[in-house]
Design a protein around this motif. Structure first.
Motif, PDB file in Angstrom:
ATOM      1  N   ALA A   1       0.748  -1.255  -0.055  1.00  0.00           N
ATOM      2  CA  ALA A   1      -0.011  -0.133  -0.084  1.00  0.00           C
ATOM      3  C   ALA A   1       0.730   1.162   0.116  1.00  0.00           C
ATOM      4  O   ALA A   1       1.951   1.311   0.488  1.00  0.00           O
ATOM      5  N   LYS A   2       0.330   2.198  -0.810  1.00  0.00           N
ATOM      6  CA  LYS A   2       1.316   3.445  -0.985  1.00  0.00           C
ATOM      7  C   LYS A   2       1.699   4.424   0.387  1.00  0.00           C
ATOM      8  O   LYS A   2       2.482   4.986   0.574  1.00  0.00           O
ATOM      9  N   ASN A   3       0.651   4.104   1.190  1.00  0.00           N
ATOM     10  CA  ASN A   3       0.616   4.839   2.516  1.00  0.00           C
ATOM     11  C   ASN A   3       1.330   4.138   3.537  1.00  0.00           C
ATOM     12  O   ASN A   3       1.576   4.668   4.652  1.00  0.00           O
TER      13      ASN A   3
END
Length: 54
Positions: free
Chosen positions: A15-17
């Motif tokens: 996930a990017k976060n």
């Protein structure tokens, strides 16, 4: 803890976060349907190869 294990994944699969130090959980399980399909495909390929060699 004793059950934790460090694993390195390519960044594009996460996930990017997420950031360093974040915890994630991953569920890995046996896929009986996909396994049976793969076995059937391999058996068909083997039959085809055997027939081509006759």
């Amino acid at each position: 803890g004793e059950n934790e294990q460090k694993v390195v994944f390519p960044k594009n699969l996460l996930a990017k976060n997420l950031k360093e130090g974040d915890y994630i959980s991953i569920d890995i399980k046996y896929d009986e349907i996909a396994t049976k399909k793969a076995v059937a495909e391999i058996e068909e390929l083997m039959k085809s190869l055997k027939n081509d060699n006759k």
